[in-house]
Design a protein around this motif. Structure first.
Motif, mmCIF file in Angstrom:
data_model
loop_
_atom_site.group_PDB
_atom_site.id
_atom_site.type_symbol
_atom_site.label_atom_id
_atom_site.label_comp_id
_atom_site.label_asym_id
_atom_site.label_seq_id
_atom_site.Cartn_x
_atom_site.Cartn_y
_atom_site.Cartn_z
ATOM 1 N N ALA A 100 0.724 -0.995 0.123
ATOM 2 C CA ALA A 100 -0.057 0.026 -0.051
ATOM 3 C C ALA A 100 0.833 1.274 -0.055
ATOM 4 N N LEU A 101 1.028 1.980 -1.162
ATOM 5 C CA LEU A 101 1.909 3.065 -1.276
ATOM 6 C C LEU A 101 0.805 4.229 -0.862
ATOM 7 N N GLY A 102 1.113 5.019 0.258
ATOM 8 C CA GLY A 102 0.218 5.834 0.894
ATOM 9 C C GLY A 102 -0.647 5.430 1.623
ATOM 10 N N GLY A 103 -0.525 4.170 2.043
ATOM 11 C CA GLY A 103 -1.195 3.274 2.974
ATOM 12 C C GLY A 103 -2.624 3.062 2.815
ATOM 13 N N LEU A 104 -3.318 2.649 3.864
ATOM 14 C CA LEU A 104 -4.905 2.321 3.572
ATOM 15 C C LEU A 104 -5.310 3.106 4.916
ATOM 16 N N PRO A 105 -5.453 4.449 5.015
ATOM 17 C CA PRO A 105 -5.671 5.190 6.009
ATOM 18 C C PRO A 105 -7.148 4.889 6.639
ATOM 19 N N PRO A 120 5.494 7.956 4.533
ATOM 20 C CA PRO A 120 6.046 8.488 5.491
ATOM 21 C C PRO A 120 5.455 8.614 6.878
ATOM 22 N N LEU A 121 4.163 8.414 6.816
ATOM 23 C CA LEU A 121 3.628 8.332 7.989
ATOM 24 C C LEU A 121 3.268 6.636 8.607
ATOM 25 N N ARG A 122 3.604 6.151 9.790
ATOM 26 C CA ARG A 122 3.374 5.060 10.260
ATOM 27 C C ARG A 122 1.803 4.747 10.529
ATOM 28 N N ASP A 123 1.022 5.585 10.827
ATOM 29 C CA ASP A 123 -0.494 5.511 10.887
ATOM 30 C C ASP A 123 -1.088 5.691 9.683
ATOM 31 N N ASP A 124 -0.671 5.464 8.577
ATOM 32 C CA ASP A 124 -1.257 5.348 7.425
ATOM 33 C C ASP A 124 -1.947 4.049 7.241
ATOM 34 N N LEU A 125 -1.788 3.092 8.101
ATOM 35 C CA LEU A 125 -2.118 1.564 8.269
ATOM 36 C C LEU A 125 -2.654 1.428 9.612
ATOM 37 N N ALA A 126 -3.595 0.875 9.735
ATOM 38 C CA ALA A 126 -4.037 0.398 11.248
ATOM 39 C C ALA A 126 -3.009 -0.615 11.781
ATOM 40 N N ALA A 127 -2.364 -0.308 13.104
ATOM 41 C CA ALA A 127 -1.661 -1.105 13.690
ATOM 42 C C ALA A 127 -1.841 -2.657 13.611
ATOM 43 N N THR A 137 -0.682 -10.765 -4.948
ATOM 44 C CA THR A 137 -0.203 -9.598 -4.757
ATOM 45 C C THR A 137 -1.193 -8.413 -5.091
ATOM 46 N N MET A 138 -1.423 -7.588 -4.460
ATOM 47 C CA MET A 138 -2.386 -6.318 -4.564
ATOM 48 C C MET A 138 -1.429 -5.159 -4.603
ATOM 49 N N ILE A 139 -1.227 -4.377 -5.588
ATOM 50 C CA ILE A 139 -0.515 -2.965 -5.324
ATOM 51 C C ILE A 139 -1.515 -1.953 -5.546
ATOM 52 N N THR A 140 -1.611 -1.013 -4.123
ATOM 53 C CA THR A 140 -2.423 -0.042 -4.198
ATOM 54 C C THR A 140 -1.638 1.310 -4.012
ATOM 55 N N VAL A 141 -1.875 2.319 -4.998
ATOM 56 C CA VAL A 141 -1.590 3.582 -4.836
ATOM 57 C C VAL A 141 -2.578 4.453 -4.431
ATOM 58 N N SER A 142 -2.314 5.202 -3.379
ATOM 59 C CA SER A 142 -3.402 6.294 -2.752
ATOM 60 C C SER A 142 -3.474 7.333 -3.634
ATOM 61 N N ALA A 183 -9.244 2.860 -0.016
ATOM 62 C CA ALA A 183 -9.445 3.406 1.218
ATOM 63 C C ALA A 183 -9.154 4.854 1.232
ATOM 64 N N SER A 184 -8.904 5.347 -0.134
ATOM 65 C CA SER A 184 -8.625 6.836 -0.046
ATOM 66 C C SER A 184 -10.130 7.514 0.208
ATOM 67 N N THR A 185 -11.116 6.813 -0.223
ATOM 68 C CA THR A 185 -12.654 6.949 0.339
ATOM 69 C C THR A 185 -13.200 5.572 0.932
ATOM 70 N N GLY A 186 -14.263 5.506 1.582
ATOM 71 C CA GLY A 186 -14.878 4.292 1.918
ATOM 72 C C GLY A 186 -15.436 3.574 0.955
ATOM 73 N N GLY A 187 -15.550 4.416 -0.497
ATOM 74 C CA GLY A 187 -16.448 3.942 -1.482
ATOM 75 C C GLY A 187 -15.572 2.956 -2.326
ATOM 76 N N VAL A 188 -14.263 3.379 -2.723
ATOM 77 C CA VAL A 188 -13.450 2.547 -3.537
ATOM 78 C C VAL A 188 -13.436 1.029 -3.240
ATOM 79 N N GLY A 189 -13.557 0.293 -4.207
ATOM 80 C CA GLY A 189 -13.647 -1.046 -3.896
ATOM 81 C C GLY A 189 -14.828 -1.655 -3.152
ATOM 82 N N LYS A 190 -15.837 -0.896 -2.872
ATOM 83 C CA LYS A 190 -16.851 -1.441 -2.044
ATOM 84 C C LYS A 190 -17.726 -2.323 -2.762
#
Ligand SMILES: Nc1nc2c(c(=O)[nH]1)N[C@H]1C(S)=C(S)[C@@H](COP(=O)(O)OP(=O)(O)OC[C@H]3O[C@@H](n4cnc5c(=O)[nH]c(N)nc54)[C@H](O)[C@@H]3O)O[C@H]1N2
Ligand SMILES: Nc1nc2c(c(=O)[nH]1)N[C@H]1C(S)=C(S)[C@@H](COP(=O)(O)OP(=O)(O)OC[C@H]3O[C@@H](n4cnc5c(=O)[nH]c(N)nc54)[C@H](O)[C@@H]3O)O[C@H]1N2
Ligand SMILES: [Mo]
Length: 760
Positions: free
Chosen positions: A179-184, A219-226, A313-318, A356-363
């Motif tokens: 997850a590039l940019g995470g799944l915040p 650059p931010l650790r909390d872009d993905l749930a611990a 493998t799934m690659i996601t770019v925020s 995860a950039s919004t709650g809709g994407v992939g829903k």
């Protein structure tokens, strides 16, 4: 619905509301497994704080008439009568249209406004201007402009950002999520148009429970749930393309890439692979090459590439990763890496843009029709890229390039905005001030005294969503919500529809705009049109309007199938080709190469942004979307206010960077860039990569408090720091996610924040 309360909806969740003596009480939708804390911001909308309670005009405009004006943004406002003001604005429309034609009116009006299918400010304004011969509009979004332009050229559509492979498929089949940019979690709380069930966190949790592994590149650790136990690659902001190209290089030199996939499903792989070997610039794109650029050890890059070909493998770019200078490159490089892995079109594999950039994407696939307010065709069809608004206002008649075209900025004299906040969303706000001062008339509809309202000539007092009925529905949600009026309009506020009807009548387009319906009649009409037309044709049996109202909502049937993006293309690329010139995934695009852009050549490359940290501005700023509100909306609400530090927007920094500057947690600091400066409240945190500071968007721009403190904004609007430049000539997208800055202690008494006060 079984419980009480008035059904309503917002971009951050459906809810029930009850009016109380001093406002409203809001409760989450009973079926929402993970309601958003943003719901606690809603109550403040029902109070007079920061509300525009009457229509207002700027004194200079009212007394001296339209024209470029340096006083805009610092002048006095006068309350006026609705009729008198509507007459004046109609007269100004008639003048501008008569003297200069519709190319002199800008009604792009970008912004998220509120949920609801009828009272959608932008749709209302577009219909209005289409009735008057059109106006210049904007194209694309601040959210994912790069994807909107680049993906059609590379994979033939916007599917990767609109409806990638479903979460359910990732949940069931993915072994490794990169997850590039995470799944915040913060971002998936929001979905444009409304959301009833927040499911993303639960899906990720169950994927993890099944054994899926997560790699967070951010650059931010909390872009993905611990709880997902991710492996954190604390990448240097803006360097993802280098990381991805180096991973491609590893697969190439290992010989572990899927040559058969490249052969059958892609075009231009020879050029791309050769470029990895240095064909363009003589530089091999090895992990050792990428190490100093990305801040990630070569060994870790090599390991990650090898892990990526071991399972599914799934690659996601925020979206944020592309909201940057040269933001085309990381997105295109991710497509190239996914192609080399060879799993595009398989369950749980391939790539997506904006999970995860919004709650809709992939829903859900979102294939069902929704009730829709007709806007009529745009008779003018002149559009500017959405993030080039200040360029257009400052450079009328000057040429610019975009997506292979040579265009000219129209001369915009009358700017009309409803449902957006450019003094939140645009970059380099002092430049935007100059741009607004160059216009002849600025008309803004706002429920709140935002900074945009304060930079207007005319401020129409708008109702909030709580003050009207609507039908709530969104592409990625499965409910229609019978949004009820929760309380009467405050002060003299009017619906955008009513205001525009008033203008349309004065301009001879009243009948066409309204079709003789009141707002309430329109809401019922949109629902009934949908029920008996497109819904019935799609096999949906929805109840008549009265029953819908009584039930409070209607649930759409489940989508027919689970979505795997490009599955049919993979099954038979000749029968189901992509809509690209080659019918294949274009790892090298002759079309883009033909544009001759050095800022976006024919295949993914590494381009270093011009603005790099230096002695004066040594820190990299990440200006991301906020956790405690939607953009600037309801910044004075409870959740947003609870997140402030020393009464300012929080700015997070690593302990070593803070120590090097003698800064302490909780203190007021000054951020400076080449464009401007603002105050912030310091949070020292090891969740931030060293050399990076993070400050979210959305604190209201407060130049008054700024002047008192000797800075541009005294409250913490990060967009006084960012640079107003397009991603490249290809997409001309917003690049607000990054800037380089310096942070220092603020000396003296921090000024009082004035931006929620009624204006003078
Ligand atoms: N630096 C930086 N800047 C960014 C970004 C970033 O990552 N970094 N992200 C960008 C992105 S992705 C986006 S989408 C934009 C968002 O930018 P905007 O969408 O412009 O931001 P909002 O705060 O949602 O503005 C909506 C406005 O509509 C008003 N409103 C709500 N309901 C109604 C209504 O019924 N009628 C009227 N008339 N008004 C209403 C609200 O009060 C609010 O002022 O910001 C962009 N800016
Ligand atoms: N709570 C909340 N949710 C929202 C919104 C909101 O305002 N509030 N806004 C909504 C809207 S309109 C949109 S468009 C989406 C935006 O969705 P995104 O654009 O995905 O969200 P951001 O929060 O801007 O950025 C996500 C993360 O990307 C990381 N990042 C930044 N730069 C880089 C980089 O160079 N490389 C890597 N690998 N990572 C980087 C940052 O750490 C950041 O936290 O969010 C939506 N959801
Ligand atoms: Mo966005």
């Amino acid at each position: 619905m079984s419980t009480t309360g008035i059904p309503h909806s917002s971009h951050w969740g459906a809810f029930r509301a009850d009016p109380t003596a001093d406002g409203v009480r809001v409760r989450a939708h009973p079926d929402d497994p993970a309601p958003s804390a943003l719901l606690r911001n809603v109550a403040v909308a029902a109070t007079p704080t920061a509300r525009v309670l009457r229509p207002h005009v700027r004194r200079g405009w009212w007394e001296d008439g339209p024209g470029p004006d340096e006083r805009r943004g610092r002048d006095e406002f006068l309350p006026v009568e609705w009729d008198e003001l509507l007459d004046r604005v109609a007269g100004e429309y008639a003048r501008v249209l008569g003297e200069h034609g519709p190319r002199a009116v800008y009604a792009g009006s970008y912004g998220w406004a509120s949920a609801g299918r009828f009272h959608h400010s932008q749709s209302q304004l577009h219909r209005f201007s289409h009735c008057l011969g059109g106006a210049v509009r904007s194209t694309w979004t601040y959210s994912h402009n790069v994807g909107e332009v680049l993906m059609p050229r590379v994979v033939g559509s916007q599917e990767p950002l609109i409806s990638p492979t479903a979460w359910t498929s990732v949940e069931a089949a993915t072994d490794l999520v990169i997850a590039l940019g995470g799944l915040p979690a913060k971002n998936s709380e929001v979905a444009s148009g409304g959301i009833t069930r927040h499911e993303v966190a639960g899906r990720l949790r169950s994927a993890r429970a099944r054994g899926a592994e997560f790699v967070l590149v951010s650059p931010l650790r909390d872009d993905l749930a611990a709880e997902l136990d991710a492996d954190w690659f604390a990448v240097v902001p803006g360097s993802d393309a280098a990381l991805l190209l180096a991973m491609c290089h590893v697969l190439l030199t290992d010989g572990s890439f899927d040559a058969g996939f490249l052969e059958r499903f892609t075009a231009g792989s020879e050029e791309f692979l050769a470029s990895l070997r240095g064909a363009d610039d003589g530089v091999e794109k090895t992990p050792e090459w990428a190490e100093p650029l990305t801040g990630i050890a070569a060994g870790r890059i090599r390991d990650l590439a090898r892990r990526a070909v071991r399972g599914r493998t799934m690659i996601t770019v925020s979206w944020s990763v592309a909201r940057t200078r040269f933001g085309e490159q990381p997105l295109w490089a991710a497509v190239a890496l996914a192609a080399m892995i060879g799993q595009i079109g398989l369950p749980g594999g391939g790539f997506g843009h904006g999970y995860a950039s919004t709650g809709g994407v992939g829903k859900r696939a979102g294939t069902y029709p929704l009730p829709t307010f007709p806007q009529f065709a745009d008779p003018l069809r002149v559009r500017i890229p959405v993030a080039r608004i200040a360029d257009a206002l400052l450079h009328p008649g000057e040429p610019y390039e975009v997506d292979g075209r040579h265009e000219t900025y129209p001369h915009l004299r009358l700017v009309h905005w409803a449902g957006g906040n450019p003094f939140h969303h645009h970059q380099d706000l002092q430049r935007l001030q100059r741009a607004f001062r160059a216009a002849e008339t600025i008309v803004v509809h706002e429920p709140f005294w935002t900074s945009t309202a304060r930079h207007a000539d005319v401020v129409f007092a708008a109702t909030t969503t709580l003050e009207r009925e609507d039908v709530g529905a969104a592409r990625y949600d499965d409910r229609l919500i019978a949004m009820g009026r929760v309380h009467e309009p405050l002060g003299e506020a009017r619906d955008d529809y009513e205001v525009l009807s008033g203008l349309a009548h004065r301009l001879g387009a009243g009948e066409r705009f309204t079709e003789g319906r009141t707002a309430g009649e329109w809401v019922e009409h949109l629902y009934e049109e949908w029920r008996t037309g497109p819904a019935a044709r799609a096999g949906i049996t929805a109840p008549p309007h009265a029953e819908f109202l009584a039930a409070g909502e209607f649930r759409l049937p489940p989508e027919p199938r689970e979505k795997v993006m490009f599955a049919s293309f993979r099954a038979d690329p000749d029968r189901f080709p992509l809509r690209t010139p080659s019918g294949r995934i274009e790892l090298h695009s002759e079309t883009i190469a033909g544009f001759g852009y050095d800022d976006c050549p024919g295949h993914p490359v590494w381009l270093a942004p011009e603005e790099q940290p230096d002695e004066e501005f040594p820190l990299r700023l990440v200006a991301n979307n906020p956790a405690t509100r939607l953009h600037s909306q309801l910044d004075h609400g409870a959740t947003s206010q609870a997140g402030k530090v020393a009464g300012r927007e929080p700015v997070r920094m690593h302990a070593r960077d803070a120590a090097a500057r003698g800064l302490a947690d909780g203190q007021v600091v000054v951020l400076r860039s080449r464009r401007g400066s603002c105050l912030g409240g310091l949070v020292v945190s090891d969740a931030v990569r060293e050399g990076v500071v993070q400050m979210s968007t959305g604190s209201w721009f407060d130049p008054v408090a700024g002047a008192a403190a000797g800075v541009t904004c005294g409250y913490g609007n990060v967009n006084v720091l960012t640079r107003d430049v397009g991603s490249s000539r290809l997409s001309q997208a917003c690049t607000g996610q990054h800037a380089t800055v310096q942070v220092s202690a603020f000396e003296g008494v921090p000024p009082r924040v004035t931006i929620f006060d009624q204006p003078a």
